[in-house]
Scaffold this motif. Structure first.
Motif, PDB file in Angstrom:
ATOM      1  N   MET A   1      15.448   5.305   0.523  1.00  0.00           N
ATOM      2  CA  MET A   1      14.370   4.512   1.128  1.00  0.00           C
ATOM      3  C   MET A   1      13.232   4.262   0.123  1.00  0.00           C
ATOM      4  O   MET A   1      12.871   5.118  -0.640  1.00  0.00           O
ATOM      5  N   THR A   2      12.696   3.067   0.177  1.00  0.00           N
ATOM      6  CA  THR A   2      11.529   2.790  -0.661  1.00  0.00           C
ATOM      7  C   THR A   2      10.386   2.290   0.215  1.00  0.00           C
ATOM      8  O   THR A   2      10.600   1.618   1.215  1.00  0.00           O
ATOM      9  N   THR A   3       9.175   2.633  -0.171  1.00  0.00           N
ATOM     10  CA  THR A   3       7.992   2.094   0.508  1.00  0.00           C
ATOM     11  C   THR A   3       7.092   1.491  -0.562  1.00  0.00           C
ATOM     12  O   THR A   3       7.220   1.800  -1.735  1.00  0.00           O
ATOM     13  N   VAL A   4       6.184   0.623  -0.105  1.00  0.00           N
ATOM     14  CA  VAL A   4       5.275  -0.009  -1.062  1.00  0.00           C
ATOM     15  C   VAL A   4       3.860   0.481  -0.812  1.00  0.00           C
ATOM     16  O   VAL A   4       3.362   0.431   0.309  1.00  0.00           O
ATOM     17  N   LYS A   5       3.248   0.988  -1.866  1.00  0.00           N
ATOM     18  CA  LYS A   5       1.863   1.466  -1.774  1.00  0.00           C
ATOM     19  C   LYS A   5       0.945   0.332  -2.216  1.00  0.00           C
ATOM     20  O   LYS A   5       1.095  -0.195  -3.327  1.00  0.00           O
TER      21      LYS A   5
END
Ligand code: IMP
Ligand code: MG
Length: 175
Positions: A1-5
């Motif tokens: 999983m990737t998230t964007v900060k």
């Protein structure tokens, strides 16, 4: 999983683009053709040309599409033109617009391509500048934000074609 900060919100981007349009409108004289380097500049360019028009500098819009071959997060120095050559009339000032100037290879290649085609009045513009990554000595005339060596996405900028439609700019965090 990737998230964007989030690094810059949609509103912060809009304010800076508006500021850049005023800087450009003040410094560029004569008829203006804005050339966007595809694909990464498309959102920035769309906002910039409308801000330029509101700042009293309507312009022609052209594109050129470059591709650099390398791994997903690192561009190699091998830049090539894919697609057509932009239509530029000699008497116009060209503003070359890219999303990010990283090693400097892409913007240098694009500039040389236009010079070889007979364009003499060329200025350069980028939303983001990563000076710490430079391989080619280039100074960009108009810079939105100077950022550290971090991989960013959103506002037209991708990671393996994802995130271009994200309205804000951020860094990809792997979980
Ligand atoms: P340069 O030729 O190394 O200056 O590379 C510029 C191009 O590499 C940009 O126009 C982007 O398309 C891509 N690039 C550089 N840094 C990033 C990043 O942080 N995220 C996504 N694309 C990047
Ligand atoms: Mg690009």
């Amino acid at each position: 999983m990737t998230t964007v900060k989030e690094m810059y919100s949609a509103q912060q981007l809009a304010e800076r683009v508006d500021g850049m349009a005023h800087e450009i409108a003040e410094r560029v004289s004569g008829k203006l053709t804005v050339i966007g380097v595809l694909k990464g500049s498309f959102v920035f360019l769309a906002d910039l040309v409308r801000a330029l028009d509101l700042a009293g500098r309507p312009c022609h819009v052209e594109f050129l599409r470059l591709s650099s071959y390398g791994s997903k997060q690192k561009a190699s120095g091998d830049v090539v033109l894919i697609g057509g050559y932009p239509d530029v009339n000699d008497d116009r000032t060209v503003l070359l617009v890219d999303d990010i100037v990283d090693t400097g290879n892409s913007i240098t290649y694009a500039r040389k391509l236009l010079e070889a085609g007979g364009t003499t009045k060329i200025m350069t513009c980028t939303l983001l500048d990563k000076p710490s990554r430079r391989e080619v000595d280039v100074t960009v005339d108009f810079v939105g934000f100077t950022i550290p060596d971090e991989f960013v996405v959103g506002y037209g900028i991708d990671y393996a074609e994802d995130y271009r439609s994200l309205p804000y700019l951020g860094t990809v965090e792997k979980e």
